[in-house]
Motif scaffolding. Sequence first.
Motif, PDB file in Angstrom:
ATOM      1  N   ASP A  15       0.862  -1.182   0.000  1.00 32.24           N
ATOM      2  CA  ASP A  15       0.000   0.000   0.000  1.00 32.24           C
ATOM      3  C   ASP A  15       0.896   1.229   0.000  1.00 32.24           C
ATOM      4  O   ASP A  15       1.537   1.534   1.002  1.00 32.24           O
ATOM      5  N   THR A  16       0.957   1.909  -1.129  1.00 28.04           N
ATOM      6  CA  THR A  16       1.807   3.098  -1.215  1.00 28.04           C
ATOM      7  C   THR A  16       0.968   4.364  -1.367  1.00 28.04           C
ATOM      8  O   THR A  16       1.386   5.326  -1.994  1.00 28.04           O
ATOM      9  N   ALA A  17      -0.213   4.353  -0.777  1.00 22.90           N
ATOM     10  CA  ALA A  17      -1.107   5.510  -0.864  1.00 22.90           C
ATOM     11  C   ALA A  17      -0.795   6.497   0.261  1.00 22.90           C
ATOM     12  O   ALA A  17      -1.476   6.544   1.279  1.00 22.90           O
ATOM     13  N   GLY A  18       0.239   7.287   0.065  1.00 25.63           N
ATOM     14  CA  GLY A  18       0.597   8.307   1.054  1.00 25.63           C
ATOM     15  C   GLY A  18       1.444   7.772   2.189  1.00 25.63           C
ATOM     16  O   GLY A  18       1.908   6.627   2.146  1.00 25.63           O
ATOM     17  N   TYR A  19       1.653   8.597   3.204  1.00 22.64           N
ATOM     18  CA  TYR A  19       2.520   8.210   4.321  1.00 22.64           C
ATOM     19  C   TYR A  19       1.953   6.992   5.053  1.00 22.64           C
ATOM     20  O   TYR A  19       0.744   6.859   5.225  1.00 22.64           O
ATOM     21  N   ASP A  20       2.840   6.138   5.520  1.00 21.92           N
ATOM     22  CA  ASP A  20       2.423   4.943   6.258  1.00 21.92           C
ATOM     23  C   ASP A  20       2.230   5.324   7.726  1.00 21.92           C
ATOM     24  O   ASP A  20       3.112   5.135   8.561  1.00 21.92           O
TER      25      ASP A  20
END
Lengths: 466, 466
Positions: free
Chosen positions: A188-193
Amino acid sequence: MGDRVIIEQLKKIVGEKGWLSDAEDLAPYLQEWRGSWHGATPVMLMPETTEQVSRILAECNASGTAVVPQGGNTGLCGGAIPDTSGTQVLLSMRRMNRIRSISAENYSMVAEAGCILADLQRAADDIDRTFALSLAAEGSCQIGGNLSTDAGGVNVLRYGTAREQALGLEVVLADGTVLNSLRTLRKDTAGYDLKQLFIGAEGTLGVITAASLRLFPKVRQRGTALLALASAEQAVALLAELRGRLHDQLLAFELISAPAAGLAEKHIQNVRMPFEIAAPWYVLLESALVDDGTEFQDEVMRAFEQGLVTDAAIAKNEAERNGFWHLRHSISEAQKHEGASLKHDVSVPVGVVGQFIDSATLAVERFCPGSRVMAFGHVGDGNVHFNVSQPIDWTAERFYAERAAMAGIVYDVVAEFDGSFSAEHGVGVLKRTTLAHYRSGAEIELMRTIKAALDPRNIMNPGKVL
Amino acid sequence: MGDRVIIEQLKKIVGEKGWLSDAEDLAPYLQEWRGSWHGATPVMLMPETTEQVSRILAECNASGTAVVPQGGNTGLCGGAIPDTSGTQVLLSMRRMNRIRSISAENYSMVAEAGCILADLQRAADDIDRTFALSLAAEGSCQIGGNLSTDAGGVNVLRYGTAREQALGLEVVLADGTVLNSLRTLRKDTAGYDLKQLFIGAEGTLGVITAASLRLFPKVRQRGTALLALASAEQAVALLAELRGRLHDQLLAFELISAPAAGLAEKHIQNVRMPFEIAAPWYVLLESALVDDGTEFQDEVMRAFEQGLVTDAAIAKNEAERNGFWHLRHSISEAQKHEGASLKHDVSVPVGVVGQFIDSATLAVERFCPGSRVMAFGHVGDGNVHFNVSQPIDWTAERFYAERAAMAGIVYDVVAEFDGSFSAEHGVGVLKRTTLAHYRSGAEIELMRTIKAALDPRNIMNPGKVL
């Protein structure tokens, strides 16, 4: 009193059975289990839902009331104990203990923060899966606390720490905002983790209320051996070799020094070394088996032939396996029979564990002649429990008076090896000044920036970590 | 002009060979490699040291000059391309490309951000270790970019994404502060795990200048098979079974739909399916072997006998293995022969990949009859490349005009399954509004809080991610 009004408001949020304020009821939650820290609180809140946690924090944030989250209260650094002011509200997660979902196909489960670790292990087991986190306190520690301290334990070599088990989190922020990131995704690379912020933050940035967790296939069979070695350096070399030869299936690689083993044999029932000749070091090796055990035996034999180990005993059955682990688990207990001990949970790069132990032992013996180093630990993770027993002719008091100085001696050597003064026990109140001393100004400054951004009123577990 | 003075200052920091400003020289760095984005810049800086990066950012922060970090410029979402204003300074990491140290015993190396991924793989190989990150662009992408986008690729099932490979980072913050957390520890609970902030942040919070990276033992032998299946659901069930049976040694589990395989066979040389009867789905399975391959064959046979697969071909040699992978790698290329395609890099929980593909296919066919879904991807990670080829009788332009609407259709289904609209390609500029739409207000707000705290003047890659 404004304060009293707030406490009454908080009690209302959790309802009649959701709080404790009687001194006797509170006692077990206000002291660290070994008695190292004692605190006070006007009330312990035991919310049952995320929404209740949200309302509690919103109320506390508005009124500037400090909140100390607590899981199973098994921590070793005082991170879950309120201070002695009597103004900090204790937030126990124990009633949020449901497993919300579990899936064999997705190798995942979603569990609330108050779930006992051992219960999660059992739930996974019931669907033919493994929840890999495992540590001594698993019968009473809670997953929320495990994640908040990024707990380690005995399976890190193969499965990583608590951080690696978390696929997602549900967190209540200081102002009561609910952050729901309970996805069970592998990528999941949708924004900061965002979840990473709260893992290991010891409740200073928000309250973890639930987590989606990774499961693994069960290990069907394991091979266990106790090995005798000439040096800790040999242990490091052996580990490097065996990781590859045994298909990276090592589950444990625990180093035990001769003095530590000797103490266990001397003081603890049913601890027996299987070797006729004592060696300076031992390794408890455990690996998942990919066949009937032949390969494991062959590789142990090969290590012996190569001179990496001087003697070896392979567990032939579960009783022998338990015997080897009994030795490993008896060391802390055995140390108590030798008087006071000063403990240091440190880590260094795996490749220099041997050199570190040599250097630190020298430094300690120079600083305090007659003190006895008992080094052991999860060497596969570079994690050494570098414990020091008092000189035989000292009093415990005299030795304990050297606690800070001794820690300085050990941590200075740790720093030389680019290690950490806290491998798996966190910071809490115990190592707050240590953190400020050994981490760079830039690191401390950035931690403060994050703390100030997420908890501007400093209500979340104030006085811990930073 | 104040701006011109600043640019001259920046050039001085990196020295004569450290910058480019000629339009022709800059051209390849100012466009995304497929031509999807074009930008402009007054200068591209190519620092050689962390100290230079620090001085550059300090200068830019003081003057409010925007900085766009760039690695190998292989990204797919426009994250490394400056905007068209011509005011954003491009910061290329290509000259910071040294491997600072590498250790077989510690299973780690420390590499600068500009190191090419394939060079790191080779360096690990030279000391009998594996650097596990592997993806199509590995010949030109850089590790700094891989970490900044939390890159995935073909080995995630066994080894995790780029995040899991990072033991420590060296980062330059927006104001020029150097954050050195290049430790190579397996366990470290000394305060917040700061490195996590910068992984996957696409250069919006600071510049990664170096990383300490995890290495693994080499896989000695691998078994590869192409399997035919009746449904994507069966693939999920098969994966769940095989993970356990093959000791969690699966390296790849790639799903390929019949239409996708058909296109590859039709358009790409030397792609041949090994089966006489076509099936609706195929899986390319690869696993590390723990014996001579007998177990792998047995387990494939067992899956066949259990009815989980309808046909199976095990690669008998390297040529056959390459043939299977050639099929997998030809799909994107083959799609080009069928006109325009709209691509969606999404992830869902592994256990619902089959249901997701069914639902999304239905939704797409309802939205745009005649369009052809080509679903394939790293199903072991729940990562589906859900690509849609245009209806045969449409023009490309007409189909491309539906890009946003089609993405909405697909991402809505992704959201129903608690998935992510960006599995491994990041956000960049492409998915900025998508992020704002599909992630909760609380998540977006917290991302903004962190951005504001770490980069108050908004100089770090502004306009990306958030």
